[in-house]
Design a protein around this motif. Structure first.
Motif, PDB file in Angstrom:
ATOM      1  N   GLU A 167       1.225  -1.033  -0.139  1.00  0.00           N
ATOM      2  CA  GLU A 167       0.319   0.040  -0.323  1.00  0.00           C
ATOM      3  C   GLU A 167       0.434   1.236   0.303  1.00  0.00           C
ATOM      4  O   GLU A 167       0.378   1.551  -0.531  1.00  0.00           O
ATOM      5  N   LYS A 168       2.399   1.157   0.607  1.00  0.00           N
ATOM      6  CA  LYS A 168       2.565   2.076   0.433  1.00  0.00           C
ATOM      7  C   LYS A 168       4.167   2.843  -0.679  1.00  0.00           C
ATOM      8  O   LYS A 168       4.506   3.466  -1.127  1.00  0.00           O
ATOM      9  N   GLY A 169       3.922   1.085  -1.621  1.00  0.00           N
ATOM     10  CA  GLY A 169       4.416   1.879  -2.874  1.00  0.00           C
ATOM     11  C   GLY A 169       5.178   0.933  -3.029  1.00  0.00           C
ATOM     12  O   GLY A 169       6.731   0.952  -3.984  1.00  0.00           O
ATOM     13  N   PHE A 170       5.715  -0.027  -2.024  1.00  0.00           N
ATOM     14  CA  PHE A 170       7.212  -0.655  -1.818  1.00  0.00           C
ATOM     15  C   PHE A 170       6.894  -1.994  -2.546  1.00  0.00           C
ATOM     16  O   PHE A 170       5.723  -2.428  -2.953  1.00  0.00           O
ATOM     17  N   ASP A 171       8.783  -2.329  -2.983  1.00  0.00           N
ATOM     18  CA  ASP A 171       8.396  -4.124  -3.785  1.00  0.00           C
ATOM     19  C   ASP A 171       8.524  -4.596  -2.932  1.00  0.00           C
ATOM     20  O   ASP A 171       9.922  -4.398  -3.057  1.00  0.00           O
ATOM     21  N   VAL A 172       7.370  -5.606  -2.284  1.00  0.00           N
ATOM     22  CA  VAL A 172       8.422  -6.694  -1.817  1.00  0.00           C
ATOM     23  C   VAL A 172       7.472  -7.956  -2.021  1.00  0.00           C
ATOM     24  O   VAL A 172       6.515  -8.059  -2.756  1.00  0.00           O
ATOM     25  N   ASN A 173       8.305  -9.343  -1.522  1.00  0.00           N
ATOM     26  CA  ASN A 173       8.313 -10.904  -2.294  1.00  0.00           C
ATOM     27  C   ASN A 173       7.915 -11.372  -0.767  1.00  0.00           C
ATOM     28  O   ASN A 173       8.366 -11.106   0.048  1.00  0.00           O
ATOM     29  N   LEU A 174       6.726 -11.176  -0.892  1.00  0.00           N
ATOM     30  CA  LEU A 174       5.644 -12.270   0.604  1.00  0.00           C
ATOM     31  C   LEU A 174       6.582 -13.439   0.681  1.00  0.00           C
ATOM     32  O   LEU A 174       7.470 -13.245   2.175  1.00  0.00           O
ATOM     33  N   ALA A 175       7.412 -14.368   0.121  1.00  0.00           N
ATOM     34  CA  ALA A 175       8.450 -15.586   0.851  1.00  0.00           C
ATOM     35  C   ALA A 175      10.017 -14.950   1.752  1.00  0.00           C
ATOM     36  O   ALA A 175       9.791 -15.325   2.556  1.00  0.00           O
ATOM     37  N   ARG A 176       9.926 -13.311   0.898  1.00  0.00           N
ATOM     38  CA  ARG A 176      10.796 -13.102   2.092  1.00  0.00           C
ATOM     39  C   ARG A 176      10.829 -12.279   2.627  1.00  0.00           C
ATOM     40  O   ARG A 176      11.509 -12.702   3.823  1.00  0.00           O
ATOM     41  N   LEU A 177       9.503 -11.601   2.727  1.00  0.00           N
ATOM     42  CA  LEU A 177       9.029 -11.059   3.903  1.00  0.00           C
ATOM     43  C   LEU A 177       9.168 -12.330   5.146  1.00  0.00           C
ATOM     44  O   LEU A 177       9.259 -12.061   6.428  1.00  0.00           O
ATOM     45  N   LEU A 178       8.557 -13.189   5.207  1.00  0.00           N
ATOM     46  CA  LEU A 178       7.993 -14.686   6.486  1.00  0.00           C
ATOM     47  C   LEU A 178       9.441 -14.686   6.392  1.00  0.00           C
ATOM     48  O   LEU A 178       9.946 -14.614   7.544  1.00  0.00           O
ATOM     49  N   GLU A 179      10.713 -15.184   5.656  1.00  0.00           N
ATOM     50  CA  GLU A 179      12.032 -14.941   6.309  1.00  0.00           C
ATOM     51  C   GLU A 179      12.296 -14.279   6.614  1.00  0.00           C
ATOM     52  O   GLU A 179      13.132 -13.995   8.117  1.00  0.00           O
ATOM     53  N   GLU A 180      12.450 -12.533   6.792  1.00  0.00           N
ATOM     54  CA  GLU A 180      12.996 -11.326   7.219  1.00  0.00           C
ATOM     55  C   GLU A 180      12.327 -11.696   9.155  1.00  0.00           C
ATOM     56  O   GLU A 180      12.985 -11.124  10.248  1.00  0.00           O
ATOM     57  N   ILE A 181      10.903 -11.410   8.299  1.00  0.00           N
ATOM     58  CA  ILE A 181       9.993 -11.484   9.637  1.00  0.00           C
ATOM     59  C   ILE A 181      10.703 -12.267  10.942  1.00  0.00           C
ATOM     60  O   ILE A 181      10.886 -12.349  11.992  1.00  0.00           O
ATOM     61  N   GLN A 182      11.054 -13.595  10.292  1.00  0.00           N
ATOM     62  CA  GLN A 182      11.333 -14.849  11.345  1.00  0.00           C
ATOM     63  C   GLN A 182      12.657 -14.534  11.616  1.00  0.00           C
ATOM     64  O   GLN A 182      12.821 -14.791  13.444  1.00  0.00           O
ATOM     65  N   VAL A 183      13.369 -14.153  11.379  1.00  0.00           N
ATOM     66  CA  VAL A 183      14.941 -14.119  11.287  1.00  0.00           C
ATOM     67  C   VAL A 183      14.681 -12.939  12.546  1.00  0.00           C
ATOM     68  O   VAL A 183      15.266 -12.556  13.717  1.00  0.00           O
ATOM     69  N   ARG A 184      13.993 -11.317  12.075  1.00  0.00           N
ATOM     70  CA  ARG A 184      13.929 -10.340  13.240  1.00  0.00           C
ATOM     71  C   ARG A 184      13.604 -10.601  14.441  1.00  0.00           C
ATOM     72  O   ARG A 184      13.983 -10.496  15.540  1.00  0.00           O
ATOM     73  N   ASP A 185      12.483 -11.713  14.539  1.00  0.00           N
ATOM     74  CA  ASP A 185      11.735 -12.442  16.178  1.00  0.00           C
ATOM     75  C   ASP A 185      12.989 -12.814  16.306  1.00  0.00           C
ATOM     76  O   ASP A 185      12.988 -12.723  18.050  1.00  0.00           O
ATOM     77  N   ALA A 186      13.015 -14.101  15.600  1.00  0.00           N
ATOM     78  CA  ALA A 186      14.508 -15.107  16.605  1.00  0.00           C
ATOM     79  C   ALA A 186      15.922 -13.550  17.206  1.00  0.00           C
ATOM     80  O   ALA A 186      16.175 -14.487  18.253  1.00  0.00           O
ATOM     81  N   ARG A 187      15.532 -12.875  16.518  1.00  0.00           N
ATOM     82  CA  ARG A 187      17.084 -12.141  17.700  1.00  0.00           C
ATOM     83  C   ARG A 187      16.345 -10.950  18.697  1.00  0.00           C
ATOM     84  O   ARG A 187      16.552 -10.678  19.221  1.00  0.00           O
ATOM     85  N   ASP A 188      14.908 -10.773  18.251  1.00  0.00           N
ATOM     86  CA  ASP A 188      14.046 -10.103  19.666  1.00  0.00           C
ATOM     87  C   ASP A 188      14.405 -10.818  20.434  1.00  0.00           C
ATOM     88  O   ASP A 188      14.115 -10.395  21.776  1.00  0.00           O
ATOM     89  N   GLN A 189      13.454 -12.228  20.253  1.00  0.00           N
ATOM     90  CA  GLN A 189      13.738 -13.249  21.597  1.00  0.00           C
ATOM     91  C   GLN A 189      14.527 -12.809  21.961  1.00  0.00           C
ATOM     92  O   GLN A 189      14.438 -13.661  23.332  1.00  0.00           O
ATOM     93  N   ALA A 190      15.557 -13.746  21.663  1.00  0.00           N
ATOM     94  CA  ALA A 190      17.075 -14.130  22.025  1.00  0.00           C
ATOM     95  C   ALA A 190      17.748 -12.916  22.919  1.00  0.00           C
ATOM     96  O   ALA A 190      18.898 -13.590  23.703  1.00  0.00           O
ATOM     97  N   ARG A 191      17.827 -11.049  22.598  1.00  0.00           N
ATOM     98  CA  ARG A 191      18.504 -10.970  22.525  1.00  0.00           C
ATOM     99  C   ARG A 191      18.985 -10.755  24.964  1.00  0.00           C
ATOM    100  O   ARG A 191      17.532 -11.117  24.997  1.00  0.00           O
TER     101      ARG A 191
END
Ligand code: C5P
Length: 231
Positions: A167-191
């Motif tokens: 909606e903001k006009g960014f060019d995004v890919n769903l599968a990659r977003l899912l991976e990125e979200i999971q990496v960030r979640d893991a980092r946020d939970q592990a710190r």
């Protein structure tokens, strides 16, 4: 007690895409309370550090940027507050996945978290505050009146982020977003400092099958059952 006692605070924590931003803003609007998007502070720290060309792995330098931030949140109706840095509007540049990733990297740094703590607590002003983030209930506002931990399954969270970014006009890919979200979640939970986790006294809400309006109503019901008043 780190929190100004008389100011009621609702904390809404959870991982990316759980809907906490939308829900938090709607709640604040309904209650006529202030709103803190604490993730924006980590994003701005990353954005300003990058803009100044400093080494993003140098904790002391990044923390200095966080301390010196000259920011203003300008409330918008039915939209996230617009952010100005040193008098200049930043706009959607804060909302990219690149900045989200850098924000999650600088958020691991204890000195950065310490630099942002008082700035976040200063948002607690009457008549009340809705604060959204990862450690609002556990760390920044431990005496909050109501603590919510919002979750949703990763696929749904990735789809929500996909829709928001498209909606903001960014060019995004769903599968990659899912991976990125999971990496960030893991980092946020592990710190080690202020990891993403529900406060012991948080109400855990799964927003997977609910729209934002339904989640807001559940939170208002919980608030009602606690205070028997405000709505
Ligand atoms: O919520 P948002 O996606 O804008 O947050 C960006 C990043 O900032 C998160 O991935 C997280 O690492 C960090 N953050 C945090 N504590 C908060 C809010 C955000 O560590 N209270």
């Amino acid at each position: 007690m780190t929190e100004k006692k008389q100011v009621p605070v609702i904390t809404v924590d959870g991982p990316s895409g759980s809907g906490k931003g939308t829900v938090g803003q709607m709640l604040a609007q309904k209650l006529g309370w202030h709103f803190l998007d604490s993730g924006a502070l980590y994003r701005i720290t990353a954005f300003a550090s990058q803009a100044q060309g400093i080494d993003m792995t140098d904790e002391t330098q990044v923390a200095q940027v966080a301390k010196d931030l000259d920011i203003k949140f300008i409330p918008q109706k039915n939209a996230p507050p617009s952010v100005s840095l040193a008098g200049k509007e930043i706009g959607d540049a804060l909302r990219t996945e690149e900045i989200a990733e850098l924000a999650s990297q600088v958020a691991v740094m204890p000195q950065v978290r310490a630099a942002l703590l008082l700035k976040q607590q200063a948002f607690a002003r009457l008549p009340g505050l809705v604060a959204d983030g990862r450690d609002m209930g556990t760390n920044v506002f431990p005496a909050a009146r109501l603590k919510i931990y919002l979750t949703a399954n990763p696929e749904i969270r990735a789809q929500r982020r996909y829709k928001q970014l498209k909606e903001k006009g960014f060019d995004v890919n769903l599968a990659r977003l899912l991976e990125e979200i999971q990496v960030r979640d893991a980092r946020d939970q592990a710190r080690t400092v202020a990891p993403l986790k529900p406060a012991v006294d948080a109400h855990i809400l799964d927003s997977s099958g609910l729209d934002a309006q339904e989640v807001v109503q559940k939170v208002l019901d919980l608030l009602d059952s606690k205070t028997g008043s405000i709505k």
